[in-house]
Design a protein around this motif. Structure first.
Motif, short mmCIF file in Angstrom:
data_model
loop_
_atom_site.label_atom_id
_atom_site.label_comp_id
_atom_site.label_asym_id
_atom_site.label_seq_id
_atom_site.Cartn_x
_atom_site.Cartn_y
_atom_site.Cartn_z
N THR A 31 0.83 -1.21 0.00
CA THR A 31 0.00 0.00 0.00
C THR A 31 0.86 1.26 0.00
OG1 THR A 31 -0.18 -0.17 2.41
CG2 THR A 31 -1.96 -1.10 1.11
N SER A 34 2.34 1.61 -3.54
CA SER A 34 1.34 1.96 -4.56
C SER A 34 0.87 3.40 -4.43
CB SER A 34 0.14 1.01 -4.46
OG SER A 34 -0.59 1.23 -3.27
N THR A 35 0.88 3.95 -3.21
CA THR A 35 0.48 5.36 -3.02
C THR A 35 1.68 6.31 -3.13
OG1 THR A 35 0.78 5.22 -0.61
CG2 THR A 35 -1.41 4.70 -1.48
N ARG A 238 2.01 -6.13 -6.70
CA ARG A 238 1.12 -5.52 -7.69
C ARG A 238 -0.34 -5.89 -7.44
NH1 ARG A 238 5.57 -6.49 -11.23
NH2 ARG A 238 4.82 -8.59 -11.72
N GLY A 241 -1.39 -3.95 -4.15
CA GLY A 241 -1.32 -2.50 -4.25
C GLY A 241 -2.21 -1.88 -5.30
N ARG A 242 -2.51 -2.63 -6.38
CA ARG A 242 -3.22 -1.99 -7.48
C ARG A 242 -4.39 -2.79 -8.04
NH1 ARG A 242 -1.21 2.66 -8.68
NH2 ARG A 242 0.98 3.18 -8.33
N GLU A 246 -7.32 0.92 -6.58
CA GLU A 246 -6.29 1.96 -6.65
C GLU A 246 -6.35 2.75 -5.34
OE1 GLU A 246 -4.03 2.59 -8.95
OE2 GLU A 246 -4.66 1.12 -10.44
#
Length: 330
Positions: A31, A34-35, A238, A241-242, A246
């Motif tokens: 997380t 991804s952010t 991946r 996180g996505r 999102e």
């Protein structure tokens, strides 16, 4: 007891811990990466250090694993049971890592222990399996989903009048703390599980009595988990996180804070070995659902949950086959 068998079993246990590290590193940092709260390298380094620290913070989960799931097997066949259990867990970790599926390393280990024990005629403590593994397996994702949803609602209410851009910058900074807390909880939970297996091996070999954990065992398991974490698990990262949703920084902070809180509570209050994967994944789903229910890619989530249910049986089958092969060869 054959010293070589003991050394090999401990080596395989540390190998499992390494696969746990790179398989589950995504739990702590997906997380944040991804952010863009943390760069991948910084996140992995931080997670490795916090995993190492977390491994030294308790022993309740390790004692549950070493005493509460199967009777401590004895003799040569007992060591074969532990070896086969670890092989089953490692194989499942590698398969799910290859497909980018965030399954539970913990439940792969538990499934391996049960499958190898049944193949070797060792008593399975079914009450312990149900109370310490099965119930938390169903309950912890539900708690993660609900608490994640409520925590995110609270954040949205508290910051409803804030400037969105300033709030996101603040939460991006706050995520460094929540990600560290998540990594610490991962070390607290997952390093202890392997410690419990190593203690069982030492007990079988008459190297020690009781369920105390030698310092060298703690350090070895912590170091291997930390090294595995630093190696990274990009495929699973991946997915978390996505592919589920999102995430933005407030959502990432809420998910990590929720998951870390559950890991500490289960470790210290209940001494129950829960899955960090189940907890963080369900927390992400709960947090994402506050945006709108359709924002969560439930098709991806469904595949992940299906993987959770087949983890223990699949690892158990591999472990049982491994045990029969070991017995046939040796």
């Amino acid at each position: 007891m054959d010293t070589f068998a003991l050394i090999v079993t401990i080596g395989v246990a540390l190998g499992f811990t390494y696969t746990n590290g790179f398989h589950d590193s995504a739990n702590a940092i997906a997380t944040s990466v991804s952010t863009r709260a943390l760069t991948p390298k910084a996140a992995l380094a931080m997670a490795a250090v916090m995993n190492l620290a977390g491994a030294f913070l308790g022993s309740g989960v390790a004692k549950t694993v070493s005493k509460g799931l199967i009777e401590t097997p004895q003799g040569r066949s007992g060591m074969a049971v532990l070896f086969a259990a670890l092989v089953g867990a490692i194989v499942w970790n590698l398969v799910t890592w290859y497909f980018g599926l965030p399954s539970s390393s913990s439940h792969a280990l538990f499934g391996g222990m049960v499958g190898a024990a049944l193949a070797g005629g060792i008593t399975v403590i079914w009450s312990g399996v149900v109370e310490k593994v099965v119930i938390p397996m169903f309950l912890s994702p539900v708690v993660g989903l609900v608490v994640g949803y409520l925590v995110m609602l609270a954040i949205l209410w508290m910051f409803r009048k804030s400037n969105p851009h300033k709030a996101k910058r603040g939460f991006r900074i706050a995520q460094t703390v929540s990600a560290a807390a998540m990594a610490l909880g991962h070390g607290l939970q997952d390093a202890q599980k392997t410690m419990g297996v190593v203690v069982m091996a030492l007990t079988i070999a008459d190297v020690q009595n009781g369920d105390s954990i030698p310092t060298w065992v703690k350090f070895a398991c912590a170091a291997m988990l930390s090294l595995g974490t630093y190696a990274g698990g990009w495929r699973i990262m991946r997915t978390l996180g996505r592919r589920i949703i999102e995430l933005d920084p407030p959502q990432g902070f809420a998910a990590e804070t929720t998951a870390a809180s559950i890991l500490y509570t289960t470790s210290y209050v209940f001494q129950a070995p829960v899955s960090t994967t189940h907890v963080i994944t369900s927390a992400i789903m709960g947090v994402g659902a506050t945006k709108r229910v359709k924002a969560v890619r439930w098709g991806v989530a469904k595949n992940i949950v299906a993987g959770w249910f087949i983890t223990m049986p699949a690892a158990a089958v591999v472990a049982a086959v491994s045990y029969w092969i070991v017995e046939l060869i040796f």
